[in-house]
Scaffold this motif. Structure first.
Motif, PDB file in Angstrom:
ATOM      1  N   GLN A 217       3.831   2.470   4.296  1.00  0.00           N
ATOM      2  CA  GLN A 217       2.882   3.382   3.815  1.00  0.00           C
ATOM      3  C   GLN A 217       1.908   3.111   3.076  1.00  0.00           C
ATOM      4  O   GLN A 217       0.704   3.693   3.233  1.00  0.00           O
ATOM      5  CB  GLN A 217       3.812   4.653   3.130  1.00  0.00           C
ATOM      6  N   GLN A 218       2.182   2.301   2.195  1.00  0.00           N
ATOM      7  CA  GLN A 218       1.119   1.576   1.448  1.00  0.00           C
ATOM      8  C   GLN A 218       0.164   1.019   2.007  1.00  0.00           C
ATOM      9  O   GLN A 218      -1.184   1.031   1.694  1.00  0.00           O
ATOM     10  CB  GLN A 218       1.779   0.817   0.539  1.00  0.00           C
ATOM     11  N   GLN A 219       0.628   0.100   3.085  1.00  0.00           N
ATOM     12  CA  GLN A 219      -0.508  -0.663   4.003  1.00  0.00           C
ATOM     13  C   GLN A 219      -1.170   0.068   4.720  1.00  0.00           C
ATOM     14  O   GLN A 219      -2.395  -0.047   4.640  1.00  0.00           O
ATOM     15  CB  GLN A 219       0.473  -1.440   4.856  1.00  0.00           C
ATOM     16  N   LEU A 220      -0.736   1.374   5.102  1.00  0.00           N
ATOM     17  CA  LEU A 220      -1.371   2.217   6.042  1.00  0.00           C
ATOM     18  C   LEU A 220      -2.376   2.969   4.954  1.00  0.00           C
ATOM     19  O   LEU A 220      -3.552   3.380   5.517  1.00  0.00           O
ATOM     20  CB  LEU A 220      -0.493   3.231   6.827  1.00  0.00           C
ATOM     21  N   ASP A 221      -2.111   3.633   4.068  1.00  0.00           N
ATOM     22  CA  ASP A 221      -3.036   4.245   3.111  1.00  0.00           C
ATOM     23  C   ASP A 221      -4.065   3.279   2.656  1.00  0.00           C
ATOM     24  O   ASP A 221      -5.280   3.876   2.722  1.00  0.00           O
ATOM     25  CB  ASP A 221      -2.210   4.666   1.876  1.00  0.00           C
ATOM     26  N   ILE A 227     -11.108   0.242   1.703  1.00  0.00           N
ATOM     27  CA  ILE A 227     -11.218  -0.715   0.780  1.00  0.00           C
ATOM     28  C   ILE A 227     -10.424  -2.070   0.965  1.00  0.00           C
ATOM     29  O   ILE A 227      -9.174  -1.914   1.208  1.00  0.00           O
ATOM     30  CB  ILE A 227     -10.755   0.191  -0.821  1.00  0.00           C
ATOM     31  N   GLN A 228     -11.037  -3.079   0.760  1.00  0.00           N
ATOM     32  CA  GLN A 228     -10.464  -4.285   0.832  1.00  0.00           C
ATOM     33  C   GLN A 228      -9.402  -4.754  -0.349  1.00  0.00           C
ATOM     34  O   GLN A 228     -10.008  -4.748  -1.342  1.00  0.00           O
ATOM     35  CB  GLN A 228     -11.515  -5.655   0.910  1.00  0.00           C
ATOM     36  N   PRO A 229      -7.989  -4.817  -0.050  1.00  0.00           N
ATOM     37  CA  PRO A 229      -7.340  -5.114  -1.326  1.00  0.00           C
ATOM     38  C   PRO A 229      -7.256  -6.311  -1.714  1.00  0.00           C
ATOM     39  O   PRO A 229      -7.750  -7.178  -1.301  1.00  0.00           O
ATOM     40  CB  PRO A 229      -5.635  -4.708  -0.693  1.00  0.00           C
ATOM     41  N   THR A 230      -7.089  -6.476  -3.009  1.00  0.00           N
ATOM     42  CA  THR A 230      -6.701  -7.806  -3.708  1.00  0.00           C
ATOM     43  C   THR A 230      -5.353  -8.095  -3.592  1.00  0.00           C
ATOM     44  O   THR A 230      -4.292  -7.296  -3.626  1.00  0.00           O
ATOM     45  CB  THR A 230      -6.960  -7.781  -5.171  1.00  0.00           C
ATOM     46  N   TYR A 231      -4.959  -9.432  -2.818  1.00  0.00           N
ATOM     47  CA  TYR A 231      -3.874  -9.829  -2.733  1.00  0.00           C
ATOM     48  C   TYR A 231      -3.266 -10.786  -3.919  1.00  0.00           C
ATOM     49  O   TYR A 231      -3.738 -11.424  -4.671  1.00  0.00           O
ATOM     50  CB  TYR A 231      -3.927 -11.055  -1.611  1.00  0.00           C
TER      51      TYR A 231
END
Length: 270
Positions: A217-221, A227-231
């Motif tokens: 769910q978090q990945q899809l949101d 927005i490009q996430p910080t890994y």
């Protein structure tokens, strides 16, 4: 590496005399069997709480401690909310119901039997047709280390692309799934959904399924936000996985769910 002494996890209190869940110990197979069956029922009830139902789809299994070639599972066409001790069924790797009155889910038998047979060390396994897990499985992509929770699955899950989208109803159909579970606790079956397995307990398998669904769910949101996430860096992701992604931690998380269910749903012991 942290020096934990004789503790399994950093979360175990060093101070003595505090209320804290302890791993069970058994004097005989009968007690261990009842324990596993109770937790299997609780896992099904937890899946109901999470809204993981989809008709008759979804199957959870745990090995019998005395006869490890057999496993207990939820009955066919019984809602997760209505699974209880008295309607569990005991099944062999050929799909024959050894104990119980209900039929077995054909797809569940094929997938789980193959995994259990291929990996004698795997005690329990979970699968359900969930909204976010199924959606993320359609991408054919792994869970990325974008949160501390997601780090629990860093280098500890696989993508299964073979026979993607084809329902597993033939005996050989679960072989690729079984091979994929070597040394990992979770798999994303492309165009199908999520599977988790545990070499520790049904509690761990169930909790990591719940956790993996949340990660999807978090990945899809985040993907939807644009927005490009910080890994999380690999070394930090591995550190987090060590402390928040172990079998023990999955078991420990489930104790919160278990306590609530025991108090609120005593009918599960019927």
């Amino acid at each position: 590496m942290l020096d934990l002494g004789n503790r399994v996890s950093i979360y175990q209190p060093e101070q003595e005399g505090l209320i804290y869940p302890e791993l069970p110990e058994f004097d005989n197979f009968e007690d261990e069997r009842r324990h596993r069956k109770e937790r299997l029922v609780a896992a099904c009830r937890a899946f109901d709480q999470q809204g993981f139902d989809y008709g008759f789809a979804g199957h959870l299994t745990v090995r019998d401690p005395e006869r490890p070639e057999l496993y207990w599972t939820n009955p066919m066409c019984v809602h997760f909310a209505k699974v209880k001790m008295s309607n569990l069924i005991l099944v062999d790797h050929k799909g024959t119901v050894i104990e119980g009155n209900h039929a077995v889910n054909r797809a569940g038998f094929v997938l789980h039997a193959n995994v259990h047979e291929e990996h004698p060390d795997i005690i329990a396994m979970c699968h359900a047709h969930t909204v976010y897990g199924t959606a993320w499985a359609a991408t054919g992509l792994p869970i990325e280390p974008i949160t501390q929770d997601a780090c629990a699955f860093f280098e500890d899950h696989v993508i299964i692309g073979d026979e993607a989208g084809a329902v597993a109803v033939e005996n050989h159909a679960g072989s690729n799934v079984a091979k994929a579970f070597k040394g990992v606790k979770a798999a994303i079956h492309q165009n199908h959904g999520l599977l988790t397995a545990s070499r520790h307990s049904i509690e761990a398998a169930a909790f990591w399924f719940i956790a993996l669904e949340r990660c999807c769910q978090q990945q899809l949101d985040i993907a939807a936000s644009g927005i490009q996430p910080t890994y999380v860096k690999p070394d930090r992701a591995r550190y987090s996985r060590e402390h928040v992604g172990s079998e023990y931690i999955g078991w420990l998380h489930f104790q919160t769910i278990w306590g609530q269910l025991v108090e609120d749903q005593p009918d599960m012991f019927d």
